[in-house]
Enzyme design. Structure first.
Site, PDB file in Angstrom:
ATOM      1  N   GLU A 153       0.849  -1.193   0.000  1.00 41.15           N
ATOM      2  CA  GLU A 153       0.000   0.000   0.000  1.00 41.15           C
ATOM      3  C   GLU A 153       0.885   1.243   0.000  1.00 41.15           C
ATOM      4  O   GLU A 153       1.839   1.342   0.771  1.00 41.15           O
ATOM      5  CB  GLU A 153      -0.902   0.000   1.232  1.00 41.15           C
ATOM      6  CG  GLU A 153      -1.774   1.239   1.353  1.00 41.15           C
ATOM      7  CD  GLU A 153      -2.684   1.223   2.572  1.00 41.15           C
ATOM      8  OE1 GLU A 153      -3.005   2.308   3.086  1.00 41.15           O
ATOM      9  OE2 GLU A 153      -3.052   0.115   3.028  1.00 41.15           O
ATOM     10  N   GLU A 158      -3.106  11.450   2.793  1.00 38.62           N
ATOM     11  CA  GLU A 158      -4.213  11.275   3.726  1.00 38.62           C
ATOM     12  C   GLU A 158      -4.249  12.484   4.639  1.00 38.62           C
ATOM     13  O   GLU A 158      -3.205  13.058   4.970  1.00 38.62           O
ATOM     14  CB  GLU A 158      -4.043  10.016   4.569  1.00 38.62           C
ATOM     15  CG  GLU A 158      -4.113   8.735   3.796  1.00 38.62           C
ATOM     16  CD  GLU A 158      -4.060   7.522   4.705  1.00 38.62           C
ATOM     17  OE1 GLU A 158      -5.134   7.070   5.146  1.00 38.62           O
ATOM     18  OE2 GLU A 158      -2.956   7.054   4.996  1.00 38.62           O
TER      19      GLU A 158
END
Length: 585
Positions: A153, A158
């Site tokens: 990932e 974010e």
């Protein structure tokens, strides 16, 4: 958009562990040069509906809130997905649906568009309110067959809640255990304004940038089995509400006016190959610690007349590797963003090798909660690496960051600590602090051109260009270089499974012991008042005797623990122990 374990681990792993680590942007020398890339795919969102040849929407609540106990239901609805005026809008709404109080959208390019290496970026406006969790990230194409985290990932961007920080991280599998990079953050100024977020991805590293300024670089060629990042990945865009990372306090006044994630475009580029004239002669290995070989020691700059700061910086011995003690008797006033530099400890004009990546490490302890600025600076005070970090009173912060010295770098390198008053503290001007910096190193182990190599047989005074440490001092201190024997075979890092033993109950606390695990750096304790751990607390420690404090009286708690080992900038975890159930008195 990390899964549950990754979300907590990446932001709380080092033993201070309960705070984020903002990392400021690097200097202008690390700007992303657009002319070295060629566009291979994009979605400019020019139509009036989502291009289904590029995107698939995901719906529902996922497995346990998409692995994070998120509070929204993802819908494939024009209420939540709007394409108009050249942008994509993901609307999060206060809307009861599918057993949830909020709806939003999540979309991916899986099965339609995937990429390996190059540059991946998006231009976005991000919502900013308590409970917001927008994300722009990637997962491996093979997730359906190998699962997470073995697919790998890559979190390009974010953000959570009502601050202006964004986060970038990597998650993968190491010896069948979850591994994560150290959590990092970058303050974008105003995340509700347009910014470009991206990742430069090569076989050797992943670099994350905002508005063409690289703020974080991770090596992906370590012995931590990071092959996940040398395979294709697909892109995901989503806007979550609440969950394990942002928490469950949600500002309902933000809906619907302030709860939209707007995307101008998403683009993927490949890197154009350029002719190379790099040195291809013999090399030697060096082990260089610029701090240990520094000819002087720590010095200070204190702005007594500027902001009223008072105190002293005292080296901890004759070797600068031992660090220094800052005795701040008056922190001074706060009136602008640079006030943090009104009290400084610094080590200036260190030697270095061009084209090498150095690892900067130190241990920092403050007697009180304090935000400071740690910086590796060039001669113009630009950041090569660094940023704000938050210290907790009496808790040692183990700081580590990789610093890349470019091949064409021609400036000085200095280590600087800004210890003055700042917007996070806004302390009383007369407040005092004691801050200890210990175990400082600035190291590289690298291959450089052999300075004794010549292309002409026999005696000659002509040598191939050498890469020597650079310094601005009159008498440069050149680190010793010598040939070394071949590296040893890499060993496999395995972390055993700990146990919780000898539980003792008290009114608002619990005490217990952990089974010692050979080779462990520390232990992570997770505890919750929920059997399924949907909402929990964490404590990280190097000690085997553990005390959990500030618990509720006569409350049942569930506790589990696991050992971890720090391996460079990577954290390798063992399996969790069996869950213990105990009730406070």
């Amino acid at each position: 958009m990390r899964k549950l374990m990754g979300k907590v681990v990446a932001s709380v792993l080092i033993l201070a562990l309960a705070f984020g680590v903002p990392i400021a942007s690097r200097s202008i020398k690390t700007e992303v040069k657009a002319d070295t890339y060629e566009l291979v795919w994009s979605d400019e969102f020019d139509g009036n509906s989502l291009d289904r040849s590029n995107w698939t929407t995901e719906t529902g609540t996922g497995e346990w809130g998409w692995g994070n106990n998120e509070q929204q239901f993802y819908r494939d609805s024009t209420d939540n997905i709007e394409v108009s005026d050249g942008t994509l809008k993901i609307h999060a709404l206060k809307q009861n649906y599918g057993g949830k109080q909020y709806t939003s959208a999540r979309m991916k390019t899986q099965g339609k568009q995937s990429f390996k290496y190059g540059k991946i970026e998006a231009r976005m406006k991000l919502p900013r309110f308590k409970g917001a969790w927008p994300a722009f990230w990637m997962l491996g194409d093979n997730i359906s067959s190998v699962g997470w985290p073995k697919c790998g990932e890559m979190d390009i961007m974010e953000a959570i809640n009502d601050n202006n920080n964004i986060y970038s991280n990597l998650h993968w599998s190491y010896n069948n255990s979850q591994a994560d990079t150290q959590g990092s953050a970058y303050n974008v100024g105003d995340r509700t304004a347009w910014h470009t977020y991206g990742m430069i991805w090569t076989e050797k590293k992943a670099q994350f940038y905002v508005d063409d300024k690289v703020f974080q670089t991770y090596s992906i060629t370590t012995d931590a089995q990071m092959e996940e990042f040398r395979a294709k990945q697909f892109i995901i865009l989503n806007l979550a509400i609440g969950g394990q990372w942002p928490g469950y306090e949600i500002d309902n006044d933000a809906f619907p006016d302030r709860s939209t994630m707007e995307v101008d475009y998403v683009r993927a580029y490949k890197m154009n190959e350029e002719p190379t004239t790099k040195y291809d002669g013999p090399t030697i290995k060096i082990n260089h610690d610029a701090v240990a070989e520094y000819p002087g020691n720590w010095t200070s700059w204190i702005g007594t007349s500027w902001l009223g700061s008072e105190g002293s910086v005292t080296p901890n011995g004759d070797n600068p590797s031992n660090g220094f003690t800052a005795n701040i008797t008056k922190i001074g006033s706060y009136d602008h963003v640079d006030a943090v530099w009104s009290f400084q400890g610094k080590l200036e004009n260190m030697t270095y090798h061009k084209g090498c990546t150095y690892t900067y490490k130190c241990d920092i302890t403050s007697d009180k909660d304090k935000r400071i600025y740690v910086k590796v600076a060039d001669g113009n005070e630009n950041n090569l690496e660094g940023g704000y970090i938050d210290l907790r009173g009496g808790v040692t912060r183990y700081y580590s960051v990789d610093v890349e010295i470019p091949e064409d770098f021609d400036s000085t390198v200095s280590l600087k600590f800004g210890l003055g008053n700042n917007s996070a503290d806004k302390s009383d001007p007369n407040e005092s602090f004691n801050i200890q910096v210990n175990n400082v190193s600035f190291k590289t182990t690298a291959s450089i051109p052999d300075p004794d190599y010549t292309t002409t047989p026999g005696p000659t005074t002509t040598k191939a260009p050498t890469t020597k440490p650079v310094t601005t001092t009159a008498t440069p201190v050149v680190p010793t270089t010598k040939k070394v024997s071949p590296t040893k075979k890499k060993t496999t890092v395995k972390i055993g499974k700990t146990k919780i033993k000898k539980m003792k109950r008290a009114k608002k606390s619990l005490k217990f012991k952990l089974k010692k695990i050979k080779g462990a750096t520390g232990y992570q304790i997770r505890y919750s008042d929920s059997k399924k751990f949907d909402g929990y607390w964490e404590k990280n420690t190097r000690k085997l005797k553990v005390k959990l404090k500030k618990l509720d009286r006569k409350t049942k708690y569930y506790i589990k623990a696991r050992a971890y080992r720090k391996h460079g900038n990577v954290y390798i975890f063992g399996k969790f122990s069996k869950r213990k159930k105990v009730k406070t008195k």
